[in-house]
Structures are given as C-alpha cells and as structure tokens.
Enzyme design. Sequence first.
Site, PDB file in Angstrom:
ATOM      1  N   THR A 114     -21.783  -1.214 -33.410  1.00  0.00           N
ATOM      2  CA  THR A 114     -20.508  -0.527 -33.345  1.00  0.00           C
ATOM      3  C   THR A 114     -19.249  -1.532 -33.720  1.00  0.00           C
ATOM      4  O   THR A 114     -18.725  -0.851 -34.680  1.00  0.00           O
ATOM      5  CB  THR A 114     -20.285  -0.103 -31.868  1.00  0.00           C
ATOM      6  OG1 THR A 114     -21.433   0.680 -31.485  1.00  0.00           O
ATOM      7  CG2 THR A 114     -18.915   1.015 -32.129  1.00  0.00           C
ATOM      8  N   GLU A 171       1.039   3.848   1.827  1.00  0.00           N
ATOM      9  CA  GLU A 171       1.855   4.219   3.179  1.00  0.00           C
ATOM     10  C   GLU A 171       3.104   3.527   3.364  1.00  0.00           C
ATOM     11  O   GLU A 171       4.249   4.195   3.699  1.00  0.00           O
ATOM     12  CB  GLU A 171       1.017   3.905   4.263  1.00  0.00           C
ATOM     13  CG  GLU A 171      -0.385   4.637   4.313  1.00  0.00           C
ATOM     14  CD  GLU A 171      -1.403   3.795   3.623  1.00  0.00           C
ATOM     15  OE1 GLU A 171      -1.178   3.146   2.687  1.00  0.00           O
ATOM     16  OE2 GLU A 171      -2.737   3.863   4.260  1.00  0.00           O
ATOM     17  N   CYS A 215      -1.653  -1.095   7.321  1.00  0.00           N
ATOM     18  CA  CYS A 215      -0.833   0.153   7.384  1.00  0.00           C
ATOM     19  C   CYS A 215      -0.958   0.861   8.592  1.00  0.00           C
ATOM     20  O   CYS A 215       0.086   1.530   8.962  1.00  0.00           O
ATOM     21  CB  CYS A 215      -1.369   0.998   6.220  1.00  0.00           C
ATOM     22  SG  CYS A 215      -1.377   0.179   4.644  1.00  0.00           S
ATOM     23  N   ARG A 261      -4.472   3.500 -26.848  1.00  0.00           N
ATOM     24  CA  ARG A 261      -3.271   3.889 -27.785  1.00  0.00           C
ATOM     25  C   ARG A 261      -2.695   5.399 -27.077  1.00  0.00           C
ATOM     26  O   ARG A 261      -3.286   6.351 -27.773  1.00  0.00           O
ATOM     27  CB  ARG A 261      -3.800   3.842 -29.202  1.00  0.00           C
ATOM     28  CG  ARG A 261      -4.109   2.501 -29.673  1.00  0.00           C
ATOM     29  CD  ARG A 261      -4.484   2.367 -31.119  1.00  0.00           C
ATOM     30  NE  ARG A 261      -5.482   3.066 -31.440  1.00  0.00           N
ATOM     31  CZ  ARG A 261      -6.709   2.606 -31.177  1.00  0.00           C
ATOM     32  NH1 ARG A 261      -6.969   1.532 -30.480  1.00  0.00           N
ATOM     33  NH2 ARG A 261      -7.853   3.277 -31.572  1.00  0.00           N
ATOM     34  N   LEU A 264     -10.578  -1.069 -29.648  1.00  0.00           N
ATOM     35  CA  LEU A 264     -10.970  -0.535 -28.191  1.00  0.00           C
ATOM     36  C   LEU A 264      -9.491  -0.809 -27.032  1.00  0.00           C
ATOM     37  O   LEU A 264      -9.726  -0.884 -26.155  1.00  0.00           O
ATOM     38  CB  LEU A 264     -11.905  -1.271 -27.739  1.00  0.00           C
ATOM     39  CG  LEU A 264     -13.273  -1.356 -28.331  1.00  0.00           C
ATOM     40  CD1 LEU A 264     -14.371  -2.317 -27.981  1.00  0.00           C
ATOM     41  CD2 LEU A 264     -13.756   0.127 -28.471  1.00  0.00           C
ATOM     42  N   SER A 280     -18.752   8.208 -38.649  1.00  0.00           N
ATOM     43  CA  SER A 280     -18.585   8.921 -37.463  1.00  0.00           C
ATOM     44  C   SER A 280     -17.058   9.112 -37.215  1.00  0.00           C
ATOM     45  O   SER A 280     -16.849   9.701 -36.125  1.00  0.00           O
ATOM     46  CB  SER A 280     -19.002   7.888 -36.314  1.00  0.00           C
ATOM     47  OG  SER A 280     -18.280   6.746 -36.217  1.00  0.00           O
ATOM     48  N   LEU A 313     -27.362   0.129 -27.295  1.00  0.00           N
ATOM     49  CA  LEU A 313     -26.685  -0.359 -26.022  1.00  0.00           C
ATOM     50  C   LEU A 313     -26.612   0.626 -24.792  1.00  0.00           C
ATOM     51  O   LEU A 313     -27.044   0.451 -23.734  1.00  0.00           O
ATOM     52  CB  LEU A 313     -25.120  -0.732 -26.125  1.00  0.00           C
ATOM     53  CG  LEU A 313     -24.255  -1.083 -24.921  1.00  0.00           C
ATOM     54  CD1 LEU A 313     -24.938  -2.467 -24.712  1.00  0.00           C
ATOM     55  CD2 LEU A 313     -22.894  -1.323 -25.336  1.00  0.00           C
ATOM     56  N   HIS A 346       0.808  -1.284  -0.017  1.00  0.00           N
ATOM     57  CA  HIS A 346       0.093   0.156  -0.001  1.00  0.00           C
ATOM     58  C   HIS A 346       0.823   1.225   0.009  1.00  0.00           C
ATOM     59  O   HIS A 346       2.124   1.300   0.414  1.00  0.00           O
ATOM     60  CB  HIS A 346      -0.982   0.003   1.285  1.00  0.00           C
ATOM     61  CG  HIS A 346      -2.012  -0.951   0.955  1.00  0.00           C
ATOM     62  ND1 HIS A 346      -3.118  -1.345   2.068  1.00  0.00           N
ATOM     63  CD2 HIS A 346      -2.379  -1.968   0.040  1.00  0.00           C
ATOM     64  CE1 HIS A 346      -3.733  -2.258   1.829  1.00  0.00           C
ATOM     65  NE2 HIS A 346      -3.281  -2.651   0.674  1.00  0.00           N
TER      66      HIS A 346
HETATM   67  C1  AOF Z   1      -4.618   1.937   1.903  1.00  0.00           C
HETATM   68  N1  AOF Z   1      -3.587   2.140   1.138  1.00  0.00           N
HETATM   69  O1  AOF Z   1      -2.623   1.907  -0.998  1.00  0.00           O
HETATM   70  C2  AOF Z   1      -4.647   0.831  -0.388  1.00  0.00           C
HETATM   71  C3  AOF Z   1      -5.573   0.483   0.425  1.00  0.00           C
HETATM   72  O2  AOF Z   1      -5.656  -7.049  -0.263  1.00  0.00           O
HETATM   73  P1  AOF Z   1      -4.983  -5.649   0.266  1.00  0.00           P
HETATM   74  O3  AOF Z   1      -3.931  -5.896   1.494  1.00  0.00           O
HETATM   75  O4  AOF Z   1      -4.022  -5.002  -0.901  1.00  0.00           O
HETATM   76  O5  AOF Z   1      -6.167  -4.655   0.886  1.00  0.00           O
HETATM   77  C4  AOF Z   1      -7.093  -4.340  -0.030  1.00  0.00           C
HETATM   78  C5  AOF Z   1      -7.728  -3.178   0.640  1.00  0.00           C
HETATM   79  O6  AOF Z   1      -7.059  -2.232   1.370  1.00  0.00           O
HETATM   80  C6  AOF Z   1      -8.694  -1.999  -0.161  1.00  0.00           C
HETATM   81  O7  AOF Z   1     -10.002  -2.955  -0.435  1.00  0.00           O
HETATM   82  C7  AOF Z   1      -8.853  -0.884   0.542  1.00  0.00           C
HETATM   83  O8  AOF Z   1      -9.872  -1.142   1.577  1.00  0.00           O
HETATM   84  C8  AOF Z   1      -7.286  -0.938   1.140  1.00  0.00           C
HETATM   85  N2  AOF Z   1      -6.659  -0.373   0.356  1.00  0.00           N
HETATM   86  N3  AOF Z   1      -5.547   1.069   1.758  1.00  0.00           N
HETATM   87  O9  AOF Z   1      -4.555   2.219   3.103  1.00  0.00           O
HETATM   88  C9  AOF Z   1      -3.618   1.719  -0.103  1.00  0.00           C
HETATM   89  N4  AOF Z   1      -4.377   0.322  -1.568  1.00  0.00           N
HETATM   90 ZN    ZN Z   2      -3.190  -0.049   3.844  1.00  0.00          ZN
END
Ligand code: AOF
Ligand code: ZN
Length: 392
Positions: A207, A62, A95, A218, A215, A179, A328, A60
């Site tokens: 489409t 942090e 974290c 690019r 899709l 288009s 759609l 994450h």
């Molecule tokens: C944070 N900082 O950068 C992210 C968070 O499976 P994990 O360990 O990656 O946890 C995913 C969950 O953690 C996600 O659903 C969200 O609640 C939190 N994500 N939290 O503090 C981060 N990516």
């Molecule tokens: Zn986290």
Amino acid sequence: MEGQKEHSAIEEDERFMDRALALAKRGFGRVNPNPLVGAVITLDGQIVGEGWHAAFGDPHAEREALSHCGGRSLVGSTIYVTLEPCCHQGKTPPCTEAIIAAGISRVVVGCLDPNPLVSGKGIARLKDAGIDVLVGVREAECRLLNRAFFRYTTSKKPFVILKYAMTIDGKVATVSGKSRWITSEAARRRVHEDRLRYAAVMVGLGTALSDDPALTCRLDAAEYGRDDPVGCALRAARTAGAGDPVRIVCDTRLRLPLDSTLVRMATEVDVLIATCDDDPRRHEPYLERGCSVVVLPERDGHVDFSALVAVLGARGIDSVVVEGGPQLAWAAVQSGSVDLLQAYIAPRLFGGKGGPSPVAGDGVDDPIEALRLSSPRITRLGDDLLLECEVV
Ligand code: AOF
Ligand code: ZN
C-alpha cells in the site's frame, strides 16, 4: 403518577449522561492511552459545571467540572460521569476525594473503570462517604466510547481495527490496481475522524508503494459546528500541535522508498517501520530521516503481527487502525489480534477476475473455520455504508 415521575427522572439522568458523553469526545486524539471521560454537575435540574479529560496527564473530567462551578455550594447536587471516578493517586489525585470534599450528594456513573486500581473501588469509596451512587446509565454507549481503553487496560495490547473500503462486488481496487476513490467524501471524512481518535494507523509495504499515502488526519475544523465534539477535539489537538496518528509501515525487507511521503514527513508526524531486516546499516537512512525502526521476527514471510502488536502496546499505543492492504489484513486476522472490523461499502461495481478483495493470504478451507464476527452495526455515510462488527 409515581411511575411517571420515576420515568422522567430516568430521562433526566440519560439526558445529562448524553451531555457528559458528548463532552468526553472533546478529548479525541489527545487522551490516549487514558480514557475519554466527560462530567456534568447539576443542581435543581440545571447544569452548573461541565468538564472533560482534555489530554493525557491533564486533570480528570470530574475535577474540570468542579473547577467550573464558580465556588457555589454543591450540597444537593448530582455529578454525571461517563466512567467510574478514580480513587487512586496517579498523575493526578483521586477524583473520589474531590467529589466528597465538594459535598456532592449524588453520583451517576456510566460504566465501571476496568483499571484494577479503580474498578469498583471508586464506587465503594463514594458509598462509604454516604453518597447516593447510581451505576449503568447509558452503560453501552459509555463502554463503546472507551473500547480502546478497555482493551488496552486489561491486556496492554492495543485495540486493533481492521478497516477497508470496497465496492459492492467486494473489490478494493480495479484489475489494474487503481483504488482512488471507492467511497465518497462522507465516508472518507469518517476515516479521518478515526485517525484523530485512534493512536496509530498501519499499512503494509504494498500500500505504501502503490498509494504513497500520508496517513495523516486531514479534517477541516471549519466544517464542524462550534459545539460539535469532533470539531472541539480537532481545534484543541491542532492548537497543541497534535491530532495525527503514529504511522506504522510493515516492511519485511525494508524497501520503503526514502523519498516516499511517509519518510519525507517523518520529522513532522511519527513513522514507525516494522521490519525483519536486522542490519543496522540499512536502518540508518531511515533513522537519519526521523523514522523509528523496530526489528521483529518473521512469520509466513511477513513481520510477525502478534509480536508487532505487543511492541505497540509496550510503547503506550492503545489503538491502531490497520488500513491495508490485503496481505497485511490476512496477517492481522490470522494473528487473532483484530478486535473490530470496519467495512466501508460503496455502491459501485468494478468486476474483473483479478481485482483484489480486502483480505488475501491463504484464506480458510472450510466455512466452519471462518473468522466469526458479531454485533453488526450499520451507519449510512452519504451513499456509502459502514458495516462494523466485533470479532468473537
Ligand atoms: C476518571 N476521570 O477523566 C480519567 C480517569 O494517571 P492519571 O492520574 O491520569 O490516572 C489515569 C487513570 O485514571 C486511568 O487509567 C483511569 O483508570 C482513570 N482515568 N478517571 O475518573 C478521568 N481520565
Ligand atoms: Zn479521576
């Protein structure tokens, strides 16, 4: 004097949160269905560590920022993080514990995490540990950044964007059906940035037949500055062999040509065909070519859009841009699944009685039945306008 000091402290918090927001965007295209998160650590008003959540399953933001502080004491430091720090064991450890262990004194949070495992509990854990916590700096921007994550986490359904490009007289093609192109380069680049950012893009068979689209995303990283978040995200995605959205075709009767660009590229970039045809022999040629096929119930002569959205959510797709065409678009609107409408409006006029408009179907009978939209935002892209509205 006191007031001035307070004012400059608020400005400083906002400035560092803006930096954290910019860092978060470097995760475009690789974190889904996790959130985009950025973090900045400061000591005596100077940045000593930065980080962002780079890819699904990776550390994450942090922990990334902490790992870039060079082992110095962080007593008296502040961490700015765009989303509430997590306090649960997921694919990565909580974290909050890393922040506490590092001796950080103050935590400034953009917005709360909607994940029920975290929501409010991360803040409580930090406060219990005696840390000074401030929530809600640049809150609107932080929530906007993670619109898809908020939708997906709270409903397990993807964030659905209905996107089209039209002339100033409301046409998406000429009377003869041409288009290409309505909008100019700057607007088309923005469309490709969204293909990087969101998990999937969807078109109807009409489409697919008329445009034979790829899709894919690019974009050329060379066109972005070194520190530009989209450029950074793009380079990281390309290095990891990622960056293109899953391509979804709504094909009720399974008529997508096997020599279409979508099918020919299916081994390189995922193609998911949503159909009502449940004959496995008819699926085989698509499966052999690397496409996935999902059979869904029929509704008003088309694939049931609500059922399709539920299937996408179950497959971990947190966001989808519905790119055309008018049939759609109507199915999406009628299903009640659209979260955001993006209308690119070009200063051109096609005219013509039979020229198609962006949304077809039966339409509503009385203005009172109209789909209601709110919070309009206008962005100028070259000579074109992008009008975005949320569905009420
Ligand atoms: C944070 N900082 O950068 C992210 C968070 O499976 P994990 O360990 O990656 O946890 C995913 C969950 O953690 C996600 O659903 C969200 O609640 C939190 N994500 N939290 O503090 C981060 N990516
Ligand atoms: Zn986290």
